[in-house]
Scaffold this active site. Structure first.
Site, short mmCIF file in Angstrom:
data_model
loop_
_atom_site.label_atom_id
_atom_site.label_comp_id
_atom_site.label_asym_id
_atom_site.label_seq_id
_atom_site.Cartn_x
_atom_site.Cartn_y
_atom_site.Cartn_z
N ASN A 190 -5.09 -32.16 -5.17
CA ASN A 190 -6.36 -31.54 -6.10
C ASN A 190 -6.19 -30.71 -7.20
O ASN A 190 -6.71 -30.64 -8.22
CB ASN A 190 -7.32 -30.73 -5.16
N GLU A 223 -17.17 -29.94 5.65
CA GLU A 223 -16.63 -29.70 4.22
C GLU A 223 -17.07 -31.24 3.52
O GLU A 223 -16.43 -32.13 4.03
CB GLU A 223 -15.12 -29.49 4.19
N LYS A 274 7.46 -32.51 -0.57
CA LYS A 274 6.73 -33.90 -0.52
C LYS A 274 5.16 -33.44 -1.06
O LYS A 274 4.44 -33.27 -0.44
CB LYS A 274 6.34 -34.29 0.97
N PRO A 275 5.07 -34.03 -2.27
CA PRO A 275 3.75 -33.90 -2.95
C PRO A 275 2.85 -35.00 -2.60
O PRO A 275 3.44 -35.87 -1.94
CB PRO A 275 4.07 -33.82 -4.44
N GLU A 295 -2.94 -23.46 4.38
CA GLU A 295 -4.31 -23.21 3.64
C GLU A 295 -4.98 -24.52 3.82
O GLU A 295 -4.35 -25.47 3.41
CB GLU A 295 -3.90 -22.88 2.11
N LEU A 296 -6.12 -24.39 4.84
CA LEU A 296 -6.91 -25.62 5.21
C LEU A 296 -8.07 -25.59 4.51
O LEU A 296 -8.45 -24.99 3.48
CB LEU A 296 -6.81 -25.30 6.58
N CYS A 314 -10.09 -26.06 -2.90
CA CYS A 314 -10.22 -25.38 -1.39
C CYS A 314 -11.27 -24.31 -1.51
O CYS A 314 -12.08 -24.07 -0.57
CB CYS A 314 -8.94 -25.01 -1.21
#
Length: 533
Positions: A174, A402, A197-198, A270-271, A304
């Site tokens: 994102n 979400e 690892k993107p 970070e979720l 996020c």
């Protein structure tokens, strides 16, 4: 919604003179050549705004991950002996490089993510802020610290910050440039190497970041990139990392936390979030409406810390709703590389399907659409209008789940205590916003909100752009923090070193064990009277 045809992406990106450099074979090869990928297979990346192919991304396997960590460990051994001032100097060069080449960075982000240019600009801005902050505060965070010794003048205690070793970073799509780099910058400054690892959907933006790191002066092999599905490469990365940093879904974050726990290594996660915004009765409604548009629809809601639940005081509900709906309907949607677009595309068919399903479910069960509410295939394959819902109730999917798209639900409240309780409902706790003219009172309310960051009279930028302040989630929105001292100390081991002079911690001067114990007891009482810690 208005569309400016002059900013439309072409059907054939290879023939667009504005971005042709990004698709020349030599340019793509220079980026993908930084991958450690020997499988001989590739995955095609597509532009969300057009659905057209951008590039073929070579894929890595477990052997490539092993090689990436081997290179990283060799590079880290010499890097940790490099002076802190030299590492900080490289970060300042990165700061300048990112600002100098921001047009190239932004173009590539727009192509890969489909976001509006003004939202893409946030990414080089954030990386420049991060690089400069950590460069300027390097000694503050990493210098050896003196601590109180047990015997004043005779015990010298110090704490060192020792690098973990090799940090594994799994970053999302994102914010493909900033999320690929921002967590790794403090890791490098602290003396670590990185294997990252993107996400496959936005690999080129991450690889451009790797290129800029090397151009700034970071040694070769200190930052290594692999490409492939998380289900195949995630475990090999976690098995070899000395610390793991992940940004993504809560479900995946829980799996990573378990794997990290099995190895007794640290992790920061970070979720997800279902972030609230509170519009209090004394809010500046014009400022609140402008901020709410950014809070809800920046990057098409694929952020996020973006807002999906809005609680509005009864005294201003109708007036604010009118302003907010008008501002939302006035937004300009386009798939362009130029400035002037207020919102771009969703990233993929999966995201579009999720947004569509959430809105359709809410409407079918009685919710009212005040703005938006439908896909816009006339603009691009994954466009969806910024959508405001009213009358959302707990049985609707979008109430507690979400959405991660441009959808906001409005709720009226008459009692602030009730609004705080409702804002804290659910298991998430990432970001919140409060709009009020009484900032002191808003700060008191902020302490009652179960979120890692709370912004007052701003959507999310006040906390996220304040790099000295920590950023992260409570509850199921994650663990650990990026930014500030927490964001760099997570990549270090704390080592205590103490030296002792003259007196030892055992009987001497002819004392026996009992006499020694009585002498020490007397000393403790005396130091308490003297105010010693």
């Amino acid at each position: 919604m208005s569309v400016n045809p002059s900013t439309q992406l072409p059907a054939d990106p290879e023939h667009d003179p504005r971005a042709s450099y990004a698709f020349e074979p030599e340019y793509v090869a220079a980026l993908t050549g930084r991958l450690i990928a020997t499988t001989g297979t590739g995955v095609t990346a597509y532009a969300p705004a057009t659905g057209k192919p951008l590039a073929v991304i070579p894929q890595s396997n477990e052997a490539d991950v092993k090689e990436a960590f081997a290179r990283a460990r060799r590079a880290q051994q010499s890097w940790q002996r490099t002076s802190l001032d030299h590492r900080a100097e490289i970060l300042l060069r990165l700061h300048d490089l990112v600002l100098d080449r921001q047009d190239e960075i932004i173009d590539l982000i727009c192509w890969e993510s489909g976001k509006a240019r003004k939202h893409a600009f946030d990414e080089p801005l954030h990386i420049a802020l991060t690089a400069r902050y950590y460069a300027r505060t390097a000694h503050q965070h990493l210098d050896t610290e003196r601590r109180l010794g047990v015997i004043p003048g005779l015990t010298r205690a110090e704490v060192n910050r020792v690098p973990k070793g090799v940090v594994g970073i799994i970053s999302p799509w994102n914010y493909p440039f900033t999320m690929a780099l921002c967590d790794g910058i403090p890791a490098l400054l602290a003396g670590n190497a990185v294997v990252t690892k993107p996400d496959a959907q936005t690999m080129l933006s991450a690889l451009l970041g790797a290129q800029l790191l090397e151009e700034a002066g970071f040694p070769k092999d200190l930052w290594n990139v692999v490409a492939g599905p998380g289900r195949e490469l995630g475990t090999p990365i976690i098995e070899r990392s000395d610390y793991i940093c992940f940004t993504g879904s809560t479900a995946t974050g829980k799996i990573i936390a378990k794997q990290a726990a099995d190895r007794l290594i640290g992790c920061s996660l970070e979720l997800g979030g279902k972030n609230p915004i509170l519009i209090l009765r004394d809010a500046d409604l014009d400022k609140a409406a402008e901020g709410a548009v950014r809070a809800c629809f920046s990057n098409a809601g694929q952020l996020c810390v973006s807002t999906e639940r809005m609680f509005i005081a009864d005294q201003v509900y109708d007036k604010f709703k009118e302003k907010f709906v008008a501002a939302t309907k006035a937004m300009n949607l386009s798939a362009g590389l130029e400035w002037g677009s207020d919102m771009g595309s969703l990233i993929s068919q999966d995201q579009l399907d999720t947004v569509t399903a959430h809105v359709d479910d809410a409407v079918a069960q009685g919710a009212t659409v005040l703005a938006g509410g439908k896909a816009r295939p006339d603009l691009g394959p994954y466009f969806y209008e910024p959508t405001i819902l009213e009358g959302v109730s707990p049985e609707m999917t979008c109430f507690g789940h979400e959405t991660f798209g441009p959808v906001i639900s409005l709720y009226r409240f008459s009692d602030e205590a009730d609004a705080i309780k409702r804002a804290n409902d659910g298991e998430y706790g990432l970001n919140a916003s409060i709009y009020s003219r009484d900032v002191k009172r808003a700060r008191i309310i902020a302490r009652q909100i179960k979120c890692g960051t709370v912004n007052i009279n701003e959507a999310f930028g006040a906390t996220f752009a304040s790099i000295d302040a920590p950023m992260g989630g409570m509850r199921e929105s994650g663990m650990g923090r990026r930014q500030g001292s927490e964001g760099i100390h997570r990549y270090t081991e704390t080592q205590a070193v103490a030296s002792q002079a003259l007196l030892r911690f055992s009987p001497q001067f002819g004392l026996d064990d009992e006499q020694y114990a009585k002498t020490m007891t007397l000393s403790l009482r005396l130091m308490k009277k003297m105010g010693r810690a």
